[in-house]
Motif scaffolding. Sequence first.
Motif: not given
Length: 496
Positions: A336-349, A403-405
């Motif tokens: 579940n990358r969008k809830e547990e892997g990434l912070i969607l409101i943050h930048s790619i960096r 890929k970012v994850l």
Amino acid sequence: MKKCLRIQSLTKDYPGVRALDDFSAEFPAGKVHAFLGKNGSGKSTLVKSISGAILPTSGALFLDDENLDLKTPSDAFAKGIATVYQELSLIPGLSVAENIFFGRMPKNKLGLINFKKANIEAKRLLDELGINISPKTPVMELSMWQRQLVEIAKAMSFQPHVLLLDEPTSSLAQSEAEKLFEVVRILRDKGVILLYISHKLQEIFDVADSVTVIRDGLLVGIKDVVDLTKEELIHMMFGDIKVETIPDDLQFTNEPVLEVKNFTSKNHFEDINFTLHKSEVLGIAGLLGTGRSELLRAIFGADSYDEGEVTVNGKKLKKASPKRGKEAGMAFTSENRKEEGLILIHSIRENLVLASLRALRNGIFMSKKKERGYVDRQVENLQIKISSPEALVSSLSGGNQQKVLVGNWINTEPQILILDEPSRGIDVNAKQQIFDIVWEQSRQGVSSIIVSSELEELLQTCHRILIMQEGRIVNEVFPKDIEVEQLYAMCVKERD
């Protein structure tokens, strides 16, 4: 007379990008119409235009001869168009019935909500879909695949003329997916216009009657499924692309890097034993609910366990925690990358250095130079397509988000990559790029464990595959010795 959805010269422009370009097609009832295209091809834009979620720049939609003129999703519902998106829209704190009839709960003569009637109607819908879930169950208690089925039931409750299914099986095992296919076929035969979006090419051949291929916002073609092969579909989607299998030169050693012994977590998995070797790509196959994801999480330390031990490079991990797992040289990417892997409101960096913040410290400050190096290295090495590192990670396609994850964790220089459904919801080309990343890490001495519901991916990607049934490892196979049909059969428990 069967209805027909007609799309006329639909175009959608965003600043600097034409997402959909003069798209015209007709979709009559009596067929399941599959939409295919790589990430960023325009599929989602088309679906959102049909569902009223976005306004096209130009063009029109017709249901028979009626100009739909959709401005909001409510307009679409009113015209008999229902959509099931890949990203679920359920409210975890409400019950299944409350989610199905959200905003439309039945009321009694006093104007109060009639929960009894709502539960009865929800139960009827669930029974029609073959979904064994109580309508009174809070959604937060359901697994991801159960939530997907509730989302589908919610869409069915509108008795739509047009039903759009955007990656409806992304969280379903094959047995659950087949239940969905049965419902889709019933609706098709009843005259519902069905538009089906999926990255899983094999299920297109199982459920669809025709395929509409979109590339770079343009209609490539519409073909009957019976007239197409998988290779022809891939060529329509991408042009010339080769789907590779694990390279012959990719070899692992006998050196153990991870040993799992007598590993047990009540109600999830029991007495798990295996060894992961240096540079090995190890797959874990099994149907949903067999404890695959729970096993990965416990090994990394994201979840606790009851018995057993995990040893990394000869050192036993004493207490489960992500911090200890990371310090031991492990990296973990959740399904579940969008809830547990990434912070969607943050930048790619920011997302590319989440797991490396301690290494980026220069005293009490962050080293911007070192951070830039971390970001640039992964963007280049993983071929992440971005307009700027400062763009929101939510603006990326599913494949580039994945890929970012992965890049975020590679920046920690792990010895063990633990990947749960790394190709979920991404297209064939992006999947191959993820596999290439795993293989390149193997060449550098990094070992990987991969869980995937698409068993053919494990055969293509792994050196060795463990098979789980009901929380236990029941077999071990090597891809060169087995076909996908045999692998699936081994994942299904024989009846007593």
